[in-house]
Design an enzyme around this catalytic site. Structure first.
Site, PDB file in Angstrom:
ATOM      1  N   GLU A   1       3.697  -1.552 -12.063  1.00 48.93           N
ATOM      2  CA  GLU A   1       3.748  -0.207 -12.359  1.00 48.93           C
ATOM      3  C   GLU A   1       4.863   0.242 -13.401  1.00 48.93           C
ATOM      4  O   GLU A   1       4.907   1.325 -13.724  1.00 48.93           O
ATOM      5  CB  GLU A   1       3.568   0.739 -11.482  1.00 48.93           C
ATOM      6  CG  GLU A   1       4.490   0.932 -10.377  1.00 48.93           C
ATOM      7  CD  GLU A   1       5.200   2.412 -10.604  1.00 48.93           C
ATOM      8  OE1 GLU A   1       4.485   3.173 -10.592  1.00 48.93           O
ATOM      9  OE2 GLU A   1       6.260   2.317 -10.576  1.00 48.93           O
TER      10      GLU A   1
ATOM     11  N   CYS B   1       0.823   0.180  -6.248  1.00 47.99           N
ATOM     12  CA  CYS B   1       1.633  -0.861  -5.451  1.00 47.99           C
ATOM     13  C   CYS B   1       0.751  -1.890  -5.172  1.00 47.99           C
ATOM     14  O   CYS B   1       1.074  -2.709  -4.361  1.00 47.99           O
ATOM     15  CB  CYS B   1       2.229  -0.052  -4.151  1.00 47.99           C
ATOM     16  SG  CYS B   1       3.491   1.186  -4.738  1.00 47.99           S
TER      17      CYS B   1
ATOM     18  N   HIS C   1       1.361  -2.734   3.409  1.00 50.71           N
ATOM     19  CA  HIS C   1       2.020  -2.063   2.364  1.00 50.71           C
ATOM     20  C   HIS C   1       3.122  -0.799   3.039  1.00 50.71           C
ATOM     21  O   HIS C   1       2.712  -0.224   4.086  1.00 50.71           O
ATOM     22  CB  HIS C   1       1.362  -1.530   1.401  1.00 50.71           C
ATOM     23  CG  HIS C   1       2.066  -0.816   0.221  1.00 50.71           C
ATOM     24  ND1 HIS C   1       3.177  -1.186  -0.359  1.00 50.71           N
ATOM     25  CD2 HIS C   1       2.169   0.586   0.038  1.00 50.71           C
ATOM     26  CE1 HIS C   1       3.794  -0.669  -1.341  1.00 50.71           C
ATOM     27  NE2 HIS C   1       3.165   0.710  -0.963  1.00 50.71           N
TER      28      HIS C   1
END
Ligand SMILES: [Zn+2]
Lengths: 131, 348
Positions: free
Chosen positions: B81, B113, B237
């Site tokens: 990103e 992400c 994550h």
């Protein structure tokens, strides 16, 4: 630097591609079109130099060049590559007090500068102390 | 057709800033922040680093680990990103810097992400279908939170590169399967031409991170008929150090299963690289025949879950890895003013 010149030099700037003469076996960097030793009998081929060398000399720059203000003070060094030729390059990711002549460095891929806020970004090699 | 991981490589910048140092600037209580986010420090990219340079070092490490000729890589996808250019691919820079050009296809991915794991799935498809022998998927980021925002304590930098190949003897692991869960959820966003992202505060937790991570994991376990006990390790994550531990608990995974892949407390949230670096950290020490769960999360929102089973080659190839512990331990602390200078926060 013009975008065209940067683009032409990408193989040597990114991957240290120089020349090797098939006649005298000398390795040259940056790449050459004619072997300075053999002249017309030289047979130059592209050659991938190993991205490793030793610091033979260095200087600490306190008055930074344009575009390098946020990196001051930074170190410029002459690095003798394991394959013979020498390059002048910045030593990144270090305090200049850590650097000694004879230190081994690897050449890593970093931003070398940019052509203003809206211009092209130049990438290339910089030295990093091998620890 | 099952595909394998032929090699992987990582990179984390050398600079760190401590949570206390950021808290001091904004008058926040450092203990409250460290405890609330389960984070002690985060990585900071040097002034000559960006998502492309980070990707290149991770990709070069992956090629050496895999022991293949980079020209045999037929596809490179780079998820980030924080691509250095708004228009001009990062993937071509990486392809050139590892000498994979010109006979390959390449593209950049974006999905907060989870852009890196989206690329991983695409590589699985391309290689599994036999279009290419090897594909490289990269997650790389130099993320920024607005100064003073809660994200500033976690937004960090790092990259991971995975080479996907066939499932033969050179594979260090098989990817047994993947499942995703995706909805339109505006929990975090950044508009065009704006330097910093915005987020939905508390909204980023339950309906966003947890709903997607848990749903993708449940779907994968159902599909492969596996339970948490079948896994030696689980990587989720990790936008902070707390969410992944909580997700693991709700799914029935223990803290021990999560520990090796939990890096955010030490290096911050490396965004697209976070779950992939967690997987790399596990692969750095895993023995053959161990099963690993990896679940990414990207705001906006979606999760990709993978089940990975290690093979004998993981030990044979280990001498060629640069382990993530090397990058984590080689660090230098910077104060907030140096951090501000390196991240371009100062107005000249
Ligand atoms: Zn010659």
């Amino acid at each position: 630097m013009s975008v065209a010149r940067f683009w032409r030099e990408i193989p040597s700037r990114y991957n240290l591609i120089g020349s090797k003469c098939g006649n005298c076996n000398k390795i040259m960097f940056p790449p050459r079109f004619i072997c300075p030793y053999c002249r017309r009998t030289g047979k130059l081929e592209p050659y991938n130099l190993r991205k490793k060398g030793k610091i033979v000399s260095y200087t600490v720059v306190h008055a930074a060049a344009n575009g390098f203000e946020e990196q001051a003070p930074y170190t410029l060094a002459i690095v003798e590559l394991d394959d013979g030729p020498s390059v002048t390059t910045q030593i990144t990711d270090c305090n200049h007090s850590e650097i000694n002549i004879g230190d081994t460095v690897e050449l890593v891929f970093r931003r070398m500068g940019q052509d203003g806020e809206d211009g092209v970004i130049y990438y290339g090699y910089k030295g990093r102390l091998l620890k | 057709m099952a595909v394998g991981i032929t090699g992987y490589g990582v990179y984390v910048p050398r600079y760190r800033i401590k949570a206390e140092e950021i808290a001091k600037v904004w008058g926040a209580d450092p203990e409250k922040i460290k405890h609330g986010l389960n984070i002690t420090e985060k990585s900071v990219p040097g002034p000559d680093e960006d998502a492309a340079t980070i990707a290149v070092e991770a990709a070069r490490n992956a090629v050496s680990h895999a022991g293949i000729n980079a020209r045999d890589i037929g596809v490179i996808y780079v998820g980030s990103e924080s691509h250095p250019y708004a228009v001009k691919p990062t993937a071509t820079i990486v392809a050139e810097a590892i000498e994979a050009t010109p006979n390959l296809t390449a593209a950049d991915y974006e999905f907060a992400c989870k852009a890196g794991t989206a690329g991983l799935q695409a590589c699985m498809g391309v290689v599994g279908f036999g279009m290419m022998n090897y594909g490289m998927a990269i997650g790389t980021d130099t993320s920024q939170g607005a100064p003073g925002d809660a994200l500033e304590y976690t937004a960090a930098a790092g990259g991971a590169s995975f080479i996907i190949g066939n499932n033969g003897s050179e594979a260090i692991a098989t990817i047994e399967g993947t499942c995703s869960f995706t909805t339109d959820t505006p929990d975090f966003w950044r508009r065009e031409m704006r330097p910093y992202p915005r987020h939905g505060g508390r909204f980023t937790g339950k309906p966003a991170y947890f709903k997607h991570v848990l749903s993708a994991t449940h779907a994968l376990l159902r599909k492969l008929k596996l339970t948490p006990q079948d896994f030696a390790y689980a990587v989720f994550h990790q936008p902070n150090g707390k969410f992944p531990v909580q997700a693991a608990k709700e799914l029935g995974f223990s803290k021990t299963q999560v520990a090796q892949g939990l890096l955010t407390p030490k290096i911050g949230n490396t965004y697209s690289a976070a779950s992939m670096l967690g997987l790399a950290s596990v692969l750095d020490i895993a023995k053959p025949n161990e099963r690993i769960l990896v679940v990414s999360y990207g705001s906006g929102a979606g999760s990709d879950a993978f089940s990975i089973l290690t093979h004998d080659a993981i030990e044979k190839k280990r001498k060629n890895t640069v382990p993530i512990s090397k990058y984590i331990n080689q660090k230098e602390y910077v104060d907030y003013s140096t951090y501000a200078k390196y991240r371009g926060l100062l107005v000249k």
